[in-house]
Design an enzyme around this catalytic site. Sequence first.
Site, mmCIF file in Angstrom:
data_model
loop_
_atom_site.group_PDB
_atom_site.id
_atom_site.type_symbol
_atom_site.label_atom_id
_atom_site.label_comp_id
_atom_site.label_asym_id
_atom_site.label_seq_id
_atom_site.Cartn_x
_atom_site.Cartn_y
_atom_site.Cartn_z
ATOM 1 N N CYS A 1 0.830 -1.209 0.000
ATOM 2 C CA CYS A 1 0.000 0.000 0.000
ATOM 3 C C CYS A 1 0.864 1.258 0.000
ATOM 4 O O CYS A 1 0.428 2.311 -0.457
ATOM 5 C CB CYS A 1 -0.957 0.005 1.189
ATOM 6 S SG CYS A 1 -0.158 -0.231 2.780
ATOM 7 N N HIS B 1 -1.066 1.342 7.672
ATOM 8 C CA HIS B 1 -1.669 1.276 6.341
ATOM 9 C C HIS B 1 -1.596 2.647 5.690
ATOM 10 O O HIS B 1 -1.648 3.681 6.372
ATOM 11 C CB HIS B 1 -3.120 0.826 6.455
ATOM 12 C CG HIS B 1 -3.788 0.618 5.124
ATOM 13 N ND1 HIS B 1 -3.289 -0.223 4.153
ATOM 14 C CD2 HIS B 1 -4.926 1.165 4.605
ATOM 15 C CE1 HIS B 1 -4.091 -0.195 3.094
ATOM 16 N NE2 HIS B 1 -5.081 0.642 3.351
#
EC number: 3.4.19.12
Length: 926
Positions: free
Chosen positions: A571, A880
């Site tokens: 990510c 994240h």
Amino acid sequence: MEQNIISTIRDECIRHRSKYLTIAQLTAIAEAKINEFIITGKAKDQDLSSLLDKCIDILSIYKKNSKDIKNIISCKNKGAMISSNSVMIIQLNYVYYKVIHIIVTTNIPHLSEFAKIKLHKSTSDEGNGNNNNNEFQLMNIYNTLLETLLKDENIAKIKSFIKSSIKQTKLNHEQEECNLMRTGSYITSNQLNSLISSSANSTSSQMEILLIDIRSRLEFNKSHIDTKNIICLEPISFKMSYSDHDLEKKSLITSPNSEIKMFQSRNLFKFIILYTDANEYNVKQQSVLLDILVNHSFEKPISDDFTKIFILESGFPGWLKSNYGSQVSSSSPSNNNIKDDSVYINGNTSGLSLQHLPKMSPSIRHSMDDSMKEMLVAPTPLNHLQQQQQQQSDNDHVLKRSSSFKKLFSNYTSPNPKNSNSNLYSISSLSISSSPSPLPLHSPDPVKGNSLPINYPETPHLWKNSETDFMTNQREQLNHNSFAHIAPINTKAITSPSRTATPKLQRFPQTISMNLNMNSNGHSSATSTIQPSCLSLSNNDSLDHTDVTPTSSHNYDLDFAVGLENLGNSCYMNCIIQCILGTHELTQIFLDDSYAKHININSKLGSKGILAKYFARLVHMMYKEQVDGSKKISISPIKFKLACGSVNSLFKTASQQDCQEFCQFLLDGLHEDLNQCGSNPPLKELSQEAEARREKLSLRIASSIEWERFLTTDFSVIVDLFQGQYASRLKCKVCSHTSTTYQPFTVLSIPIPKKNSRNNITIEDCFREFTKCENLEVDEQWLCPHCKKRQPSTKQLTITRLPRNLIVHLKRFDNLLNKNNDFVIYPFLLDLTPFWANDFDGVFPPGVNDDELPIRGQIPPFKYELYGVACHFGTLYGGHYTAYVKKGLKKGWLYFDDTKYKPVKNKADAINSNAYVLFYHRVYGV
């Protein structure tokens, strides 16, 4: 443990048939020993204290060996032979260092005990119990070890020794191959380069290598292989009936004395290399010369036992196409005696022209809105710059630069007067015949409002090339499967210096060169079952674009939106790609493939186009899916990630990474691939006299000169879009002596100041923290060259150049990887004018005036509009990444979370406490 490692190193040396192991091979041994001694068996249950003890024990051995290594390296530098035992000590010490480094930076931070201690340290300010004291001691030991590793000076010398030794071993091997070859054999460019390198470092009394260039003197003077012993023997100057005596007395009669003396010593050289070009007559004469030297050398016979004569395979054209194509020089009259710093000493700017800037740069289409017109008549900050020139009705009118700066870009063609238009503003930065330009733009006619080209004189529109030509160039320029031979691009905290070559502004602000910005614009568990360790590119993979049909007239929708699959903690990559593609100018050149014409396979730090071409492939895939798809879809960036991993091993695995580091790596890598000056020699350091004169200049002028010097070694579209510069000034508090360095940046990392309980933190506060004057601590005091000792001193950073697109990294992690989660308020419209150096005092270097220093778009105000935000949730080890990207007026702001993306109902959501990397582009008239 020592004997075990020594045994392993010896086994590997035998297996690889080499006295030396590479850095990668030694690192693999270190990793294996960690698995053997630290992770497996009884060591599996070791606690933090045991690991620290293990590191301390190994460090003591490392320090002890380092004393011997200093003597070994010193002896080698003096030309002494190095024993096998000494080589083993050096390789052993590297393994020791790597073992400690991996344990301290990788293994320990993943211990639950370590995480708990850090948590206690950050949440508890009270209590002095035994447990807390013990934890405090462990953290002190850990921090001391970490600091020792970071400040260790020996490891750099060890790595340098290993690399140079391996290189020398390779050279020796190739020279041994040449020794076994017979006179008249062909040698490759690689073998020739090895002979040249070996000759330069040889301590032998025998002269090593003589090159004979069999081309016309004119061609030789233009360009020839760069080596000390080389002569030109024109093919028309000799014939088959000649002897070696005839060559000396007749063929070389008009040659320089130095070449005649070299030829007279021809029988004393170990190797003689003949080369020519592809001309049929020249190739025939090359064979004639070989026959003369071998069979008709009566005056000074050449023995095959003492001197071997070889022919360069593929000749000079082959050398130019090889990896050593940059190793050429010119014999024509030049200013090679001019130093890089002469501009400061006597105002001589012609020295900058010794390193040629590119003739072209990628073309970008863009339209200028009405806000630009106001900027075209805005005043400049320099006292001597006049207002905008009146429009010229004569189509043949060309604005010119004066004095010695005309020489700076003397290699470029003049613009075609037929392309000029009387209705266009006469902007010198877009019509100077002697200056390179970064990006040709399209801007509307200020009178008619029609879209007319603003011509950079030396830059044709690249999208006019046919797709066939593009595909041909692709195949010729790059072997896409040669990943194993790519040198890594080292990502830095601030990326490697890169520069742009925007032409000079005359008489008024250069704003059109900046108007490209007028367009609006992870660390998670894997969401895919694909295992990156299993990923590979097949031999059939190639970078064709048969699935897309870019055409010169295609009007691309640059605001396309496509999700990206998470390949396992990727990510961090996905969020940066989404933000980067919010930069319309960059997206355009990778969609229309105009970038491909500027891949420089000879760029010293580039990947030979691998990174650029796989990035282009990814952009094409995303655009095609968005165009053809009827619903929200996503694609897999798997091949692009593999390409990144082949260039930098940091991104090869599925481990978690920092998105701002990837952003720096990506832009740095694209720059190096497209760097038109990537094979130029580096700049020389300034002399003390030049540096002293530079310190007397304003930051505005000194930084402009440094930028011009920068341009001679780095120039690409990436630089033109993203590159800025700041000055770092040290000042002695005792004598007020200063020393200033000028550092380019692509991603600007700014600190987050401590939060005031009464006020929120703004991004302006961060910039104030970045540019504040800092008192250096006692152990950091500057060694003042004037006082000749360490003195109380200050350090201050000042932004001297602001780019078209500004990428700001909020430094949320400290040296111990603790995260600062404070909400930094950043606006949609950011004014950085107060932070830009505006200290011009009217003083120029001697002999230089205001007409000679380009402004290159550095005209205030500097206002920026937000178009991308990379967000980080969680910690560095378990978090994240997502992104907010502005996709034009129609689509507005979109929120990207790997494969998913959605419209943002309230654009204020883009301003949030998780912001980590911000993307701004410069706007005008607001």
